[in-house]
Write an enzyme that holds these catalytic residues in place. Structure first.
Site, PDB file in Angstrom:
ATOM      1  N   ASP A   1       0.814  -1.221   0.000  1.00  0.00           N
ATOM      2  CA  ASP A   1       0.000   0.000   0.000  1.00  0.00           C
ATOM      3  C   ASP A   1       0.847   1.270   0.000  1.00  0.00           C
ATOM      4  O   ASP A   1       0.314   2.370  -0.010  1.00  0.00           O
ATOM      5  CB  ASP A   1      -0.931  -0.007   1.225  1.00  0.00           C
ATOM      6  CG  ASP A   1      -2.042   1.036   1.137  1.00  0.00           C
ATOM      7  OD1 ASP A   1      -2.600   1.203   0.040  1.00  0.00           O
ATOM      8  OD2 ASP A   1      -2.345   1.675   2.153  1.00  0.00           O
TER       9      ASP A   1
ATOM     10  N   SER B   1      -7.356   5.325   0.057  1.00  0.00           N
ATOM     11  CA  SER B   1      -7.570   4.009  -0.544  1.00  0.00           C
ATOM     12  C   SER B   1      -9.017   3.593  -0.326  1.00  0.00           C
ATOM     13  O   SER B   1      -9.565   3.743   0.770  1.00  0.00           O
ATOM     14  CB  SER B   1      -6.635   2.970   0.085  1.00  0.00           C
ATOM     15  OG  SER B   1      -5.283   3.328  -0.096  1.00  0.00           O
TER      16      SER B   1
ATOM     17  N   GLN C   1      -5.781  -1.808  -6.856  1.00  0.00           N
ATOM     18  CA  GLN C   1      -6.391  -0.907  -5.889  1.00  0.00           C
ATOM     19  C   GLN C   1      -7.075   0.255  -6.596  1.00  0.00           C
ATOM     20  O   GLN C   1      -6.564   0.764  -7.592  1.00  0.00           O
ATOM     21  CB  GLN C   1      -5.335  -0.340  -4.925  1.00  0.00           C
ATOM     22  CG  GLN C   1      -5.903   0.563  -3.837  1.00  0.00           C
ATOM     23  CD  GLN C   1      -4.811   1.193  -2.983  1.00  0.00           C
ATOM     24  OE1 GLN C   1      -4.311   2.261  -3.304  1.00  0.00           O
ATOM     25  NE2 GLN C   1      -4.438   0.520  -1.902  1.00  0.00           N
TER      26      GLN C   1
END
Length: 289
Positions: A201, A225, A275
């Site tokens: 991430d 996110s 993502q």
């Protein structure tokens, strides 16, 4: 924080299929998404034996409070002959902040075999150390970025193109970065997956922003996110550098989509990531300092 990562990922049992993880202040107002990913995977992994996680799919529902612990409840959906499925809910202050489904698989021999080719890039030893990259970044950064980047990080990064973070006219919607943990994962395959989930991430959403000459600390953007999916393809060791190659095929309607591939030095594709993030414009970008 570097020395604390292992303790952050080591959850405290709270009864049947329930665990508690502590948080740390990442230098901004919410919990770092990679922390929640790593802790959720750690919680799910504690309920499975003899099978490694091969995929996870998570949704970030609310911003986490870095001053409070997070409770993880694991639901044992199914244990089949070769696959196990788990669902994890992360709760804080009486509200669900994250949900994740994860699947675990017995390591099998044989079957079809192919993979994408690792791009040719300079090795990490030929790139400037992270300290030089951060010094240059912070020289142009707003004060809000200094607390986050001006401290030791548990995962070292060495971007192939440092200039992509500094150009305001935009760069390619693709980047590559070498990443390596500063902690000892002890040759533990389960821990290696958990730490890689944490690290996955770190730079992914940046790929959308860099294409437009923006970055996560831009005060005229609201960035977060929204979801995170990850697939572990092959056994790997995370005691050396991995190359994280990412691209952003689309940005539209205040959402940026990114996908990534993680390679070992020998070219083995060990994991893939996807993502979507919120990238909402709330003002006109100011000039670089």
């Amino acid at each position: 924080m570097t020395d604390d990562l292992l303790s952050i990922l080591e959850l405290a049992p709270q009864g049947d299929n329930r665990f508690r993880g502590r948080s740390f202040d990442p230098g901004w107002q919410r919990v770092f998404g990679g922390q929640v990913l790593g802790q959720a995977l750690a919680a799910a992994s504690r309920t499975v034996e003899g099978r490694g996680c091969h995929s996870l799919h998570g949704y970030f529902l609310r911003a986490g409070d870095p001053r409070a612990s997070i409770d993880y409840a694991v639901e044992r959906i199914r244990d089949g002959g070769s696959f196990s499925t788990r669902r994890v809910l992360a709760e804080q202050h009486g509200q669900i902040i994250f949900s994740m489904a994860a699947s675990f698989h017995v390591e099998e021999e044989g079957g079809l075999e192919h993979q994408a080719t690792m791009p040719v890039v300079p090795p990490p030893e030929d790139l400037p150390p992270e300290s030089e990259f951060l010094a240059e970044l912070l020289r142009h950064a707003p004060a809000t970025a200094h607390k986050f980047w001006g401290r030791p990080r548990p995962v070292e990064i060495r971007p192939i193109d440092i200039g992509a973070y500094l150009r305001r006219d935009g760069a390619s919607a693709r980047q590559a970065t070498w990443i390596r943990p500063r902690i000892d994962v002890k040759g533990d395959a389960v821990l290696a997956r958990i730490v890689l989930a944490y690290a996955s991430d770190l730079t992914l959403l940046d790929t959308t922003l860099l294409a437009h000459g923006r970055w996560v600390f831009d005060p005229t953007l609201q960035v977060a996110s929204l979801d995170h999916a990850m697939w572990f393809h092959r056994p790997f060791h995370f005691d050396d550098w991995l190359l994280y190659v990412s691209e952003s095929p689309s940005a539209h309607a205040s959402r940026g989509f990114n996908r990534g591939a993680l390679f070992q030095r020998d070219g083995s594709l060990v994991a893939s990531v996807a993502q979507e993030g919120l990238v909402r414009t709330v003002g006109t970008p100011a000039a670089w300092a």
